[in-house]
Motif scaffolding. Structure first.
Motif, PDB file in Angstrom:
ATOM      1  N   ILE A 369       0.863  -1.310  -0.047  1.00 34.49           N
ATOM      2  CA  ILE A 369       0.103  -0.072   0.134  1.00 34.49           C
ATOM      3  C   ILE A 369       1.073   1.409   0.067  1.00 34.49           C
ATOM      4  CG2 ILE A 369      -1.842   1.269   1.309  1.00 34.49           C
ATOM      5  CD1 ILE A 369      -2.642  -1.503   2.374  1.00 34.49           C
ATOM      6  N   THR A 370       0.579   2.215  -1.108  1.00 36.40           N
ATOM      7  CA  THR A 370       1.391   3.501  -0.906  1.00 36.40           C
ATOM      8  C   THR A 370       0.341   4.597  -0.696  1.00 36.40           C
ATOM      9  OG1 THR A 370       1.091   3.631  -3.472  1.00 36.40           O
ATOM     10  CG2 THR A 370       3.124   2.441  -2.581  1.00 36.40           C
ATOM     11  N   SER A 371       0.768   5.660  -0.533  1.00 39.67           N
ATOM     12  CA  SER A 371       0.069   7.071  -0.388  1.00 39.67           C
ATOM     13  C   SER A 371       0.396   7.823  -1.593  1.00 39.67           C
ATOM     14  CB  SER A 371       0.068   7.546   0.999  1.00 39.67           C
ATOM     15  OG  SER A 371      -0.813   8.457   1.276  1.00 39.67           O
ATOM     16  N   GLU A 372      -0.751   8.392  -2.160  1.00 45.00           N
ATOM     17  CA  GLU A 372      -0.675   9.572  -3.119  1.00 45.00           C
ATOM     18  C   GLU A 372      -1.849  10.544  -2.950  1.00 45.00           C
ATOM     19  OE1 GLU A 372      -0.494   8.085  -7.051  1.00 45.00           O
ATOM     20  OE2 GLU A 372       1.028   6.646  -6.631  1.00 45.00           O
ATOM     21  N   GLY A 373      -1.285  11.815  -2.744  1.00 44.26           N
ATOM     22  CA  GLY A 373      -2.217  12.852  -2.385  1.00 44.26           C
ATOM     23  C   GLY A 373      -3.117  12.400  -1.211  1.00 44.26           C
ATOM     24  N   GLY A 374      -2.504  11.666  -0.454  1.00 42.89           N
ATOM     25  CA  GLY A 374      -3.381  11.583   0.985  1.00 42.89           C
ATOM     26  C   GLY A 374      -4.164  10.229   0.766  1.00 42.89           C
ATOM     27  N   ARG A 375      -4.306   9.567  -0.707  1.00 39.37           N
ATOM     28  CA  ARG A 375      -5.167   8.447  -0.800  1.00 39.37           C
ATOM     29  C   ARG A 375      -4.316   7.172  -0.607  1.00 39.37           C
ATOM     30  NH1 ARG A 375      -6.444  11.588  -5.364  1.00 39.37           N
ATOM     31  NH2 ARG A 375      -5.547  10.063  -6.788  1.00 39.37           N
ATOM     32  N   PRO A 376      -4.753   6.106  -0.225  1.00 44.32           N
ATOM     33  CA  PRO A 376      -4.134   5.031  -0.284  1.00 44.32           C
ATOM     34  C   PRO A 376      -4.194   4.313  -1.550  1.00 44.32           C
ATOM     35  CG  PRO A 376      -6.235   4.461   1.009  1.00 44.32           C
ATOM     36  CD  PRO A 376      -5.939   5.966   0.787  1.00 44.32           C
ATOM     37  N   ARG A 377      -3.130   3.567  -2.171  1.00 44.32           N
ATOM     38  CA  ARG A 377      -2.951   3.048  -3.460  1.00 44.32           C
ATOM     39  C   ARG A 377      -2.573   1.437  -3.109  1.00 44.32           C
ATOM     40  NH1 ARG A 377      -3.936   6.598  -7.721  1.00 44.32           N
ATOM     41  NH2 ARG A 377      -4.547   4.776  -9.021  1.00 44.32           N
ATOM     42  N   VAL A 378      -3.118   0.680  -3.673  1.00 39.73           N
ATOM     43  CA  VAL A 378      -2.751  -0.606  -3.655  1.00 39.73           C
ATOM     44  C   VAL A 378      -2.304  -1.455  -4.855  1.00 39.73           C
ATOM     45  CG1 VAL A 378      -5.017  -1.982  -4.073  1.00 39.73           C
ATOM     46  CG2 VAL A 378      -3.114  -3.002  -2.488  1.00 39.73           C
ATOM     47  N   LEU A 379      -2.811  -0.838  -6.221  1.00 46.12           N
ATOM     48  CA  LEU A 379      -2.575  -1.276  -7.697  1.00 46.12           C
ATOM     49  C   LEU A 379      -1.080  -0.919  -7.842  1.00 46.12           C
ATOM     50  CD1 LEU A 379      -5.762  -0.670  -9.563  1.00 46.12           C
ATOM     51  CD2 LEU A 379      -4.847  -2.861  -8.581  1.00 46.12           C
ATOM     52  N   PRO A 380       0.039  -1.774  -8.176  1.00 46.52           N
ATOM     53  CA  PRO A 380       1.130  -1.525  -8.343  1.00 46.52           C
ATOM     54  C   PRO A 380       1.274  -0.509  -9.717  1.00 46.52           C
ATOM     55  CG  PRO A 380       1.016  -3.656  -8.890  1.00 46.52           C
ATOM     56  CD  PRO A 380      -0.224  -3.206  -8.311  1.00 46.52           C
ATOM     57  N   ASN A 381       2.425   0.054  -9.668  1.00 44.08           N
ATOM     58  CA  ASN A 381       2.599   1.254 -10.780  1.00 44.08           C
ATOM     59  C   ASN A 381       4.148   0.803 -11.260  1.00 44.08           C
ATOM     60  OD1 ASN A 381       3.685   2.493  -8.882  1.00 44.08           O
ATOM     61  ND2 ASN A 381       3.110   4.495  -9.775  1.00 44.08           N
ATOM     62  N   ALA A 382       4.697  -0.196 -11.085  1.00 45.19           N
ATOM     63  CA  ALA A 382       6.068  -0.225 -11.656  1.00 45.19           C
ATOM     64  C   ALA A 382       6.111  -0.501 -13.062  1.00 45.19           C
ATOM     65  CB  ALA A 382       6.817  -1.613 -11.070  1.00 45.19           C
ATOM     66  N   PRO A 383       6.675   0.104 -13.868  1.00 43.50           N
ATOM     67  CA  PRO A 383       6.646   0.016 -15.469  1.00 43.50           C
ATOM     68  C   PRO A 383       7.153  -1.251 -15.882  1.00 43.50           C
ATOM     69  CG  PRO A 383       8.503   1.377 -14.867  1.00 43.50           C
ATOM     70  CD  PRO A 383       7.730   1.317 -13.653  1.00 43.50           C
ATOM     71  N   LEU A 384       6.585  -1.766 -16.924  1.00 49.09           N
ATOM     72  CA  LEU A 384       7.132  -2.954 -17.767  1.00 49.09           C
ATOM     73  C   LEU A 384       8.199  -2.787 -18.304  1.00 49.09           C
ATOM     74  CD1 LEU A 384       6.368  -6.037 -18.484  1.00 49.09           C
ATOM     75  CD2 LEU A 384       5.052  -5.003 -20.444  1.00 49.09           C
ATOM     76  N   ASN A 385       9.360  -3.630 -18.381  1.00 50.01           N
ATOM     77  CA  ASN A 385      10.495  -3.290 -19.216  1.00 50.01           C
ATOM     78  C   ASN A 385      10.164  -3.990 -20.601  1.00 50.01           C
ATOM     79  OD1 ASN A 385      12.931  -3.189 -20.080  1.00 50.01           O
ATOM     80  ND2 ASN A 385      14.007  -4.002 -18.505  1.00 50.01           N
ATOM     81  N   ALA A 386       9.641  -3.038 -21.498  1.00 48.90           N
ATOM     82  CA  ALA A 386       9.304  -3.802 -22.674  1.00 48.90           C
ATOM     83  C   ALA A 386      10.408  -3.869 -23.571  1.00 48.90           C
ATOM     84  CB  ALA A 386       8.239  -2.834 -23.416  1.00 48.90           C
ATOM     85  N   ASP A 387      11.538  -3.266 -23.272  1.00 49.60           N
ATOM     86  CA  ASP A 387      12.738  -3.240 -24.176  1.00 49.60           C
ATOM     87  C   ASP A 387      13.427  -4.705 -23.740  1.00 49.60           C
ATOM     88  OD1 ASP A 387      14.909  -2.281 -25.756  1.00 49.60           O
ATOM     89  OD2 ASP A 387      16.134  -2.140 -23.819  1.00 49.60           O
TER      90      ASP A 387
END
Length: 684
Positions: A369-387
């Motif tokens: 769980i991360t926090s962005e703008g005071g809101r908890p976020r659980v969906l990950p946002n690590a970018p896919l290494n397409a290269d």
């Protein structure tokens, strides 16, 4: 008899020689004269070379060597070339240029090369260095940008590669080597420890160390040839090496068939570090990240394959065993693996979907769980290494007998990962839990930009009671099963982007089951029936679920309830609102309408809000407040009993047609079937 004097004997011998010479035919005389002249000239040349040490041959040597190798050869210091009796060659500051296309100017740059070359072997076409001394010699080995030409092959079109000659005695110090391979993005600078050998016997093991980059990832390397004497005699070639990349370390030890041969070798490999994905970066390969790992196995090079067997060790709090093969030589690298765990900790699976392993190490499950703008976020946002995905193909099978989740235990996890030219598939992902099975197919197409991901997940009937018990929700009296289906297509280079743009449908079906009566009444906010049931000790009597459907139609990452509908023996529960994968917010409301009259029912929605990671339940709605206000006005204007009028529920709900509900139909179809059933009842 008188013995002749020495003088007389000499006169006689000379006369005999003249007589012999006179008797020789003229051609023989000419041949002998020529031979004497040749011997004399050779002796004179040898004498000149010996006296001058052949220093005057420096410029001719440079011209001849340049013509032979096709590169400029120069000597910047002392030069000697003579025989005593073997050929002595000494050159200070010797430089052999690289071809014009190479980035480095010099193929060999040596402070001193001093050689003793066996003259008899050389006469018969063999080269043996009886002694070789090299000081501060640097070699620069390069491939061209296309990977076709290299700097150690001489001549413009398919010349002979540079080969080391036989050396009987050596003293080598200050040797270094630079390797440059642009097509494979491999660059290394190595330095070698001093080497001494006499009569094919080395004084010690031969060590080396250096640094480099592979696929732009820096690494350090060190190693030793542990059995140089056996190697020189054609015997075993024991070696050890260590490669360090980031905080990962790879130790290799074993025996090579030849000093530069890998085919047929058996190497023991041990790797440990903070993230298993880090050493794979040296191959340019993007593999799922892991928590700290400690793995060992046996490595065998066979043809163009590196086969690792007997893999055993841990990653994070999970064990791992199996085998893996890395195949080179094709258009792309190919990885095949068959891996298994006795027990997989769910935290160790988090990095597979982009949750940073360091956060999991530091925070455990809360690290998801991360926090962005005071809101908890659980969906990950690590970018896919397409290269990284474009550099290799793969087929990896993985099994885990048990998955430790901390809530619902999972068993028999199976997944097969396929990668074909940036098309990543998980077909299938399967595991058992709560008496049922989840099976999913995921296609991730990185051939397009943004990445297109298709999710297709089926949930076979799971037992609701076991599901709730896994979350420590017990004593609810809820029984029965549920099944479901999720089909979504999303666009984006991480999980959050993909789901935040997804379109499709999510449906969970309740084909049968029971609520405790108290839960059914509380969903209606029916205080009257709740008190009645409590006084009659009926709160734990089952309220049968006839059918239920919790479904969402998802458009552009926002799921709209379509429908939320549960038909029980006591009431009909309906809901509406949205869930958002964009910001992970919940905005839902559910309301239960009774099938039996009640004198005190709130008849107002219960709100479900908050976020995926922190949901909230709010039973106080504007409708309930309005109903209470109306009751207060009636009580004030008429009588206190009149206040109850605002809370009377006539209980006019009827059993609905469950067919479209059990089929997972959308809200319009469910409502149409409900109206048709109502019309049929009214007509009857």
């Amino acid at each position: 008899m008188q013995t002749p004097s020495i003088r007389e004997w000499g006169r006689e011998w000379g006369q005999s020689g003249r007589d012999t010479w006179d008797r020789l035919p003229n051609p023989a005389k000419l041949a002998l004269k020529a031979l004497l002249w040749v011997v004399g000239v050779l002796f004179l040349l040898w004498l000149i070379l010996f006296i001058t040490k052949g220093r005057f041959l420096e410029r001719p040597f440079e011209r001849i060597a340049t013509n032979i190798v096709g590169r400029e050869v120069s000597v910047g210091g002392d030069f000697q070339l003579y025989s005593n009796p073997h050929i002595k060659f000494r050159a200070e500051k010797l430089v052999v240029a690289n071809p014009a296309w190479a980035e480095g100017e010099r193929f060999i740059d040596s402070e001193l090369i001093d050689l003793r070359i066996d003259i008899l072997r050389l006469i018969f076409g063999d080269v043996l260095f009886r002694r070789a001394t090299l000081k501060d010699t640097h070699f620069a080995l390069e491939w061209d940008e296309a990977g076709v030409r290299n700097s150690w092959t001489f001549g413009e079109t398919g010349g002979e590669p540079f080969r080391l000659p036989k050396i009987r005695e050596a003293a080598i110090a200050g040797t270094s080597l630079a390797y440059r391979d642009p097509p494979r993005q491999l660059f290394a600078d190595l330095s070698f420890a001093p080497i001494s050998a006499r009569s094919n016997r080395f004084g010690q093991s031969i060590g080396f160390q250096g640094r480099g980059t592979s696929m732009r990832e820096p690494f350090r390397v060190s190693g030793r040839l542990e059995s140089p004497n056996a190697t020189a005699a054609g015997g075993r070639n024991d070696m050890t090496a260590r490669i360090e990349v980031g905080d990962s370390r790879i130790d290799v030890a074993g025996t090579l068939p030849g000093v530069t041969e890998l085919e047929g070798a058996l190497l023991n490999l041990h790797a440990e570090g903070g993230n298993l994905a880090t050493p794979f970066l040296l191959l340019g390969v993007a593999v799922p990240e892991t928590r700290r790992f400690d793995l060992g196995g046996e490595l065998r090079p066979v043809g163009n394959e590196w086969r690792m067997t007997k893999i055993a060790g841990t990653f994070g709090d999970s064990d791992l065993s199996g085998s893996m093969t890395v195949r080179t030589g094709g258009e792309r690298l190919f990885i095949a693996a068959d891996l298994a765990s006795r027990a997989l900790d769910i935290l160790d699976a988090g990095p597979w979907i982009g949750i940073p392993p360091e956060r999991l190490d530091r925070m455990g499950g809360k690290g998801a769980i991360t926090s962005e703008g005071g809101r908890p976020r659980v969906l990950p946002n690590a970018p896919l290494n397409a290269d990284g995905l474009s550099r290799f193909d793969a087929r990896i099978a993985y099994r885990a007998a048990a998955v430790r989740t901390g809530t619902i235990p999972l068993q028999n996890l199976q997944l097969t990962l396929g990668l074909d030219n940036r098309l990543l598939t998980l077909k299938p992902v399967r595991f058992d839990f709560a008496g049922g099975t989840l099976t999913g197919n995921i296609d991730l197409n990185a051939r397009r930009s943004p990445v297109v991901t298709r999710y297709d997940v089926n949930l076979s009937p799971v037992r609701i009671s076991e599901l709730l018990r896994g979350f420590d929700i017990d004593g609810t009296g809820t029984k029965g099963v549920l099944k479901g289906r999720l089909t979504l297509t999303g666009y984006g280079n991480d999980v959050r982007e993909s789901l935040g743009s997804a379109n499709g449908r999510i449906a969970v079906i309740l084909p049968q089951g029971d609520f405790w009566l108290r839960n059914a009444e509380l969903l209606e906010l029916d205080i009257g029936d709740f008190v009645e049931a409590a006084l009659g000790k009926k709160l734990k009597e089952p309220a049968r679920i006839r059918c239920g459907l919790i479904a969402f139609t998802v458009k552009n990452g926002v799921g709209r309830a379509d429908p939320i509908f549960i038909d029980t023996r006591k009431n009909v529960i309906r809901g509406g609102g949205t869930i958002s994968f964009k910001d992970e917010s919940l905005d839902l409301a559910v309301e239960a309408d009774a099938k039996n009259p009640s004198l005190f029912s709130g008849q107002s929605p219960i709100g479900i809000g908050g976020w995926f990671a922190a949901p909230t339940v709010n039973p106080i709605s504007g409708e309930l407040i309005g109903r209470a206000a109306a009751g207060g006005v009636l009580g004030a204007l008429i009588s206190p009993l009149a206040a109850l009028v605002a809370f009377i529920d006539l209980g006019d709900e009827e059993d609905t047609n469950c067919a479209p509900v059990l089929a997972g139909a959308n809200g319009a179809a469910v409502r149409a079937a409900d109206k048709a059933a109502e019309k049929k009842r009214s007509d009857g």
